[in-house]
Design a protein around this motif. Structure first.
Motif, PDB file in Angstrom:
ATOM      1  N   ASN A  97       0.834  -1.201   0.000  1.00 15.63           N
ATOM      2  CA  ASN A  97       0.000   0.000   0.000  1.00 15.63           C
ATOM      3  C   ASN A  97       0.871   1.253   0.000  1.00 15.63           C
ATOM      4  OD1 ASN A  97      -2.261   1.643   0.126  1.00 15.63           O
ATOM      5  ND2 ASN A  97      -2.430   1.491   2.354  1.00 15.63           N
ATOM      6  N   PHE A  98       1.589   1.459  -1.116  1.00 18.17           N
ATOM      7  CA  PHE A  98       2.442   2.630  -1.266  1.00 18.17           C
ATOM      8  C   PHE A  98       2.145   3.308  -2.600  1.00 18.17           C
ATOM      9  CE2 PHE A  98       5.054  -0.313   1.342  1.00 18.17           C
ATOM     10  CZ  PHE A  98       5.154   0.461   2.489  1.00 18.17           C
ATOM     11  N   GLU A  99       2.384   4.608  -2.641  1.00 20.92           N
ATOM     12  CA  GLU A  99       2.181   5.366  -3.873  1.00 20.92           C
ATOM     13  C   GLU A  99       3.287   5.051  -4.876  1.00 20.92           C
ATOM     14  OE1 GLU A  99      -0.383   7.382  -4.525  1.00 20.92           O
ATOM     15  OE2 GLU A  99      -1.280   6.977  -2.556  1.00 20.92           O
ATOM     16  N   LYS A 100       3.023   5.352  -6.129  1.00 18.18           N
ATOM     17  CA  LYS A 100       4.042   5.215  -7.171  1.00 18.18           C
ATOM     18  C   LYS A 100       5.243   6.103  -6.842  1.00 18.18           C
ATOM     19  CE  LYS A 100       0.949   4.157 -11.058  1.00 18.18           C
ATOM     20  NZ  LYS A 100       0.507   4.595 -12.402  1.00 18.18           N
ATOM     21  N   ASP A 101       6.424   5.643  -7.259  1.00 15.41           N
ATOM     22  CA  ASP A 101       7.654   6.445  -7.143  1.00 15.41           C
ATOM     23  C   ASP A 101       7.936   6.883  -5.709  1.00 15.41           C
ATOM     24  OD1 ASP A 101       7.746   6.310  -9.984  1.00 15.41           O
ATOM     25  OD2 ASP A 101       6.492   8.090 -10.129  1.00 15.41           O
ATOM     26  N   LYS A 121       5.481 -12.435 -10.525  1.00 16.57           N
ATOM     27  CA  LYS A 121       5.491 -11.379 -11.539  1.00 16.57           C
ATOM     28  C   LYS A 121       4.659 -10.187 -11.076  1.00 16.57           C
ATOM     29  CE  LYS A 121       4.860 -10.561 -16.486  1.00 16.57           C
ATOM     30  NZ  LYS A 121       4.492 -11.176 -17.802  1.00 16.57           N
ATOM     31  N   PHE A 122       3.509 -10.456 -10.477  1.00 17.47           N
ATOM     32  CA  PHE A 122       2.659  -9.398  -9.937  1.00 17.47           C
ATOM     33  C   PHE A 122       3.412  -8.579  -8.893  1.00 17.47           C
ATOM     34  CE2 PHE A 122       0.024  -8.260  -6.257  1.00 17.47           C
ATOM     35  CZ  PHE A 122      -0.844  -7.350  -6.831  1.00 17.47           C
ATOM     36  N   VAL A 123       4.129  -9.254  -7.988  1.00 15.91           N
ATOM     37  CA  VAL A 123       4.870  -8.557  -6.931  1.00 15.91           C
ATOM     38  C   VAL A 123       5.997  -7.716  -7.525  1.00 15.91           C
ATOM     39  CG1 VAL A 123       6.367  -8.866  -4.919  1.00 15.91           C
ATOM     40  CG2 VAL A 123       4.289 -10.230  -5.142  1.00 15.91           C
ATOM     41  N   LEU A 124       6.729  -8.278  -8.470  1.00 12.47           N
ATOM     42  CA  LEU A 124       7.839  -7.533  -9.079  1.00 12.47           C
ATOM     43  C   LEU A 124       7.342  -6.295  -9.822  1.00 12.47           C
ATOM     44  CD1 LEU A 124      10.049 -10.466 -10.405  1.00 12.47           C
ATOM     45  CD2 LEU A 124      10.478  -9.021  -8.407  1.00 12.47           C
ATOM     46  N   LYS A 125       6.199  -6.401 -10.482  1.00 15.31           N
ATOM     47  CA  LYS A 125       5.620  -5.232 -11.157  1.00 15.31           C
ATOM     48  C   LYS A 125       5.283  -4.143 -10.150  1.00 15.31           C
ATOM     49  CE  LYS A 125       3.562  -7.262 -15.330  1.00 15.31           C
ATOM     50  NZ  LYS A 125       2.287  -7.551 -16.038  1.00 15.31           N
ATOM     51  N   LYS A 126       4.743  -4.546  -8.999  1.00 15.34           N
ATOM     52  CA  LYS A 126       4.408  -3.575  -7.958  1.00 15.34           C
ATOM     53  C   LYS A 126       5.662  -2.924  -7.393  1.00 15.34           C
ATOM     54  CE  LYS A 126       1.603  -1.383  -5.231  1.00 15.34           C
ATOM     55  NZ  LYS A 126       0.634  -0.398  -5.755  1.00 15.34           N
ATOM     56  N   LEU A 127       6.708  -3.708  -7.195  1.00 13.86           N
ATOM     57  CA  LEU A 127       7.963  -3.151  -6.691  1.00 13.86           C
ATOM     58  C   LEU A 127       8.536  -2.133  -7.673  1.00 13.86           C
ATOM     59  CD1 LEU A 127       9.729  -6.294  -5.146  1.00 13.86           C
ATOM     60  CD2 LEU A 127       8.292  -4.579  -4.017  1.00 13.86           C
ATOM     61  N   GLU A 129       6.815  -0.351  -9.715  1.00 13.91           N
ATOM     62  CA  GLU A 129       5.915   0.802  -9.681  1.00 13.91           C
ATOM     63  C   GLU A 129       6.236   1.744  -8.527  1.00 13.91           C
ATOM     64  OE1 GLU A 129       1.420   0.995  -8.277  1.00 13.91           O
ATOM     65  OE2 GLU A 129       1.565   0.122 -10.291  1.00 13.91           O
ATOM     66  N   ILE A 130       6.562   1.195  -7.348  1.00 11.02           N
ATOM     67  CA  ILE A 130       6.797   2.058  -6.187  1.00 11.02           C
ATOM     68  C   ILE A 130       8.237   2.541  -6.080  1.00 11.02           C
ATOM     69  CG2 ILE A 130       4.868   1.057  -4.916  1.00 11.02           C
ATOM     70  CD1 ILE A 130       6.823  -0.582  -3.276  1.00 11.02           C
ATOM     71  N   LEU A 131       9.102   2.071  -6.981  1.00 10.95           N
ATOM     72  CA  LEU A 131      10.458   2.601  -7.089  1.00 10.95           C
ATOM     73  C   LEU A 131      10.472   3.853  -7.962  1.00 10.95           C
ATOM     74  CD1 LEU A 131      12.925  -0.383  -7.722  1.00 10.95           C
ATOM     75  CD2 LEU A 131      13.090   1.286  -5.873  1.00 10.95           C
ATOM     76  N   VAL A 132      11.337   4.797  -7.634  1.00 13.46           N
ATOM     77  CA  VAL A 132      11.558   5.948  -8.507  1.00 13.46           C
ATOM     78  C   VAL A 132      12.371   5.495  -9.716  1.00 13.46           C
ATOM     79  CG1 VAL A 132      11.526   7.557  -6.555  1.00 13.46           C
ATOM     80  CG2 VAL A 132      13.710   6.641  -7.370  1.00 13.46           C
ATOM     81  N   ILE A 201      20.790 -10.615  -6.187  1.00 12.40           N
ATOM     82  CA  ILE A 201      20.452  -9.884  -7.407  1.00 12.40           C
ATOM     83  C   ILE A 201      20.358  -8.392  -7.125  1.00 12.40           C
ATOM     84  CG2 ILE A 201      18.797  -9.666  -9.305  1.00 12.40           C
ATOM     85  CD1 ILE A 201      17.719 -12.491  -7.921  1.00 12.40           C
ATOM     86  N   PHE A 202      21.038  -7.603  -7.940  1.00 11.06           N
ATOM     87  CA  PHE A 202      20.881  -6.156  -7.943  1.00 11.06           C
ATOM     88  C   PHE A 202      20.306  -5.753  -9.302  1.00 11.06           C
ATOM     89  CE2 PHE A 202      24.156  -6.835  -4.799  1.00 11.06           C
ATOM     90  CZ  PHE A 202      23.871  -5.893  -3.814  1.00 11.06           C
ATOM     91  N   CYS A 203      19.235  -4.969  -9.283  1.00  7.73           N
ATOM     92  CA  CYS A 203      18.692  -4.495 -10.539  1.00  7.73           C
ATOM     93  C   CYS A 203      18.162  -3.063 -10.359  1.00  7.73           C
ATOM     94  CB  CYS A 203      17.614  -5.418 -11.092  1.00  7.73           C
ATOM     95  SG  CYS A 203      16.345  -5.897  -9.932  1.00  7.73           S
ATOM     96  N   GLN A 204      17.771  -2.461 -11.453  1.00  6.15           N
ATOM     97  CA  GLN A 204      17.425  -1.034 -11.454  1.00  6.15           C
ATOM     98  C   GLN A 204      16.207  -0.780 -12.318  1.00  6.15           C
ATOM     99  OE1 GLN A 204      20.588   1.494 -12.992  1.00  6.15           O
ATOM    100  NE2 GLN A 204      20.067   3.107 -11.548  1.00  6.15           N
ATOM    101  N   LYS A 205      15.380   0.156 -11.859  1.00  6.73           N
ATOM    102  CA  LYS A 205      14.221   0.569 -12.647  1.00  6.73           C
ATOM    103  C   LYS A 205      14.678   1.590 -13.678  1.00  6.73           C
ATOM    104  CE  LYS A 205       9.795   3.024 -12.336  1.00  6.73           C
ATOM    105  NZ  LYS A 205       8.766   3.600 -11.426  1.00  6.73           N
ATOM    106  N   ILE A 206      14.541   1.245 -14.927  1.00  7.45           N
ATOM    107  CA  ILE A 206      14.877   2.148 -16.029  1.00  7.45           C
ATOM    108  C   ILE A 206      13.646   2.344 -16.901  1.00  7.45           C
ATOM    109  CG2 ILE A 206      16.342   2.554 -18.034  1.00  7.45           C
ATOM    110  CD1 ILE A 206      17.935   2.505 -15.515  1.00  7.45           C
ATOM    111  N   ASN A 207      13.203   3.573 -17.056  1.00  3.51           N
ATOM    112  CA  ASN A 207      12.051   3.838 -17.926  1.00  3.51           C
ATOM    113  C   ASN A 207      12.494   4.396 -19.274  1.00  3.51           C
ATOM    114  OD1 ASN A 207      10.149   2.887 -16.207  1.00  3.51           O
ATOM    115  ND2 ASN A 207       9.392   4.868 -15.544  1.00  3.51           N
TER     116      ASN A 207
END
Length: 207
Positions: A97-101, A121-127, A129-132, A201-207
């Motif tokens: 229950n967190f906002e985007k970014d 997959k659902f959980v990773l998508k949510k993670l 979403e809430i990452l900047v 695992i280290f990964c990064q949100k890239i848009n």
């Protein structure tokens, strides 16, 4: 699946104090220091499945703004005493229950290994979403095949639901969700305490 979740939560609630004493005695993972250097200075970190708050305490000591969540009420009570500068909530990883970014970094040390693969997959998508943008995600998982109810004789034979992965399997899933993989490193057991070898695992949100 709900029964598997309840079984695992009950095991952590019943062994929270003992678990805390054990993990507090360990040296800090080298990965936690690496993660801290990758997240922006004084950024906001989500400790996902924070347990008794020992990792949250470390992040807070470095000046990060830390939120820890866990589904074990007993673990959260210990965490609030352990890391008074952090904020803790009882929350389900499947119902974040967190906002985007919201977060600059998400630390998931041995927590997603309790999530059924059908939900991963659902959980990773949510993670994501809430990452900047450019936010860092760290995950550690147990290596192996499939899933099981594990009898944890380290804590009197309590039952826990564990899900196992191969490095290629989780890498494919993270890429499919849209994460940029920084590093995937399999590691052998560190001590006799470990039930399996690990994947870090280290990964990064890239848009």
């Amino acid at each position: 699946m709900e029964d598997l979740k309840k079984t695992t939560i009950k095991s952590y609630d019943n062994t929270a104090s003992e678990y805390y004493r054990v993990v507090k005695s360990f040296e800090l993972l080298p990965e936690i220091k690496k993660f801290s250097k990758k997240v922006i200075k004084n950024g906001k970190i989500l400790d996902l499945g924070c347990g008794p708050g020992h990792h949250s305490k470390y992040f807070s000591s470095l000046g990060f703004d830390v939120v820890g969540i866990d589904l074990s009420v007993e673990m959260i009570e210990i965490a609030r005493r352990e890391s008074v500068k952090s904020v803790f909530q009882v929350m389900d990883i499947l119902e974040l229950n967190f906002e985007k970014d919201t977060f600059d970094g998400i630390w998931s040390s041995a927590s997603l290994l309790h999530v059924p693969k059908i939900k991963m997959k659902f959980v990773l998508k949510k993670l994501k979403e809430i990452l900047v943008d450019n936010g860092i995600l760290y995950i550690s998982l147990k290596q192996g095949e499939g899933s099981e109810i594990f009898i944890d004789n380290r804590y009197g034979g309590v039952e826990k639901y564990y899900v196992y992965y191969h490095p290629e399997e989780i890498e494919k899933l993270l890429k499919n969700v849209g994460f940029n993989i920084i590093e995937i490193q399999p590691k052998d057991k560190r001590t006799i305490y470990d039930t399996n070898s690990w994947i870090h695992i280290f990964c990064q949100k890239i848009n």
